[in-house]
Design a protein around this motif. Structure first.
Motif, short mmCIF file in Angstrom:
data_model
loop_
_atom_site.label_atom_id
_atom_site.label_comp_id
_atom_site.label_asym_id
_atom_site.label_seq_id
_atom_site.Cartn_x
_atom_site.Cartn_y
_atom_site.Cartn_z
N ASN A 58 0.80 -1.23 0.00
CA ASN A 58 0.00 0.00 0.00
C ASN A 58 0.83 1.28 0.00
O ASN A 58 0.28 2.37 -0.16
N VAL A 95 0.26 3.46 -3.04
CA VAL A 95 -1.10 4.02 -3.00
C VAL A 95 -1.12 5.22 -2.06
O VAL A 95 -1.61 6.30 -2.40
N GLU A 96 -0.56 5.05 -0.86
CA GLU A 96 -0.51 6.13 0.12
C GLU A 96 0.27 7.33 -0.39
O GLU A 96 -0.05 8.48 -0.09
N VAL A 127 -0.22 5.46 -7.44
CA VAL A 127 -1.20 4.61 -8.11
C VAL A 127 -2.47 4.58 -7.28
O VAL A 127 -2.47 4.97 -6.11
N SER A 128 -3.56 4.13 -7.90
CA SER A 128 -4.82 4.06 -7.15
C SER A 128 -5.05 2.68 -6.52
O SER A 128 -5.84 2.55 -5.60
N GLU A 129 -4.37 1.66 -7.05
CA GLU A 129 -4.49 0.31 -6.53
C GLU A 129 -3.09 -0.29 -6.38
O GLU A 129 -2.24 -0.07 -7.24
N PRO A 130 -2.83 -1.08 -5.32
CA PRO A 130 -1.48 -1.64 -5.11
C PRO A 130 -0.97 -2.44 -6.30
O PRO A 130 0.22 -2.35 -6.65
N HIS A 133 -1.33 -1.92 -9.34
CA HIS A 133 -0.96 -1.07 -10.47
C HIS A 133 0.50 -0.62 -10.42
O HIS A 133 1.02 -0.12 -11.41
N TRP A 134 1.16 -0.80 -9.28
CA TRP A 134 2.58 -0.42 -9.15
C TRP A 134 3.42 -1.48 -9.83
O TRP A 134 3.42 -2.64 -9.43
#
Length: 75
Positions: free
Chosen positions: A41, A44-45, A49-52, A54-55
């Motif tokens: 996360n 995301v934090e 990215v908006s979702e983990p 997606h990294w």
């Protein structure tokens, strides 16, 4: 990273990793999962990215059923 590097006399420009020696004992599956969730996360934090999953460099995609860049053994 640049601000963190300025605070440390051992670093010339930028510091990416925290510099300390505080090992964390992974004594249970719950603690291991908590640490994995924390690492997944972070992007995301940080707002990257908006979702983990997606990294690009994260194993989060493997944990969500996809295939990441590296081979991951999930127990």
């Amino acid at each position: 990273m640049e601000r963190a590097g300025l605070k440390n006399s051992n670093v010339k420009h930028r510091q990416f990793w925290q510099q300390h020696n505080k090992p964390i004992v992974l004594w249970s599956a719950a603690v291991i999962n908590q640490k994995i969730d924390y690492v997944h996360n972070n992007p995301v934090e940080a707002g990257f990215v908006s979702e983990p999953e997606h990294w690009k460099y994260s194993s989060a995609i493997d944990f969500s059923g996809g295939k990441g860049l590296l081979e991951i053994a999930i127990a």
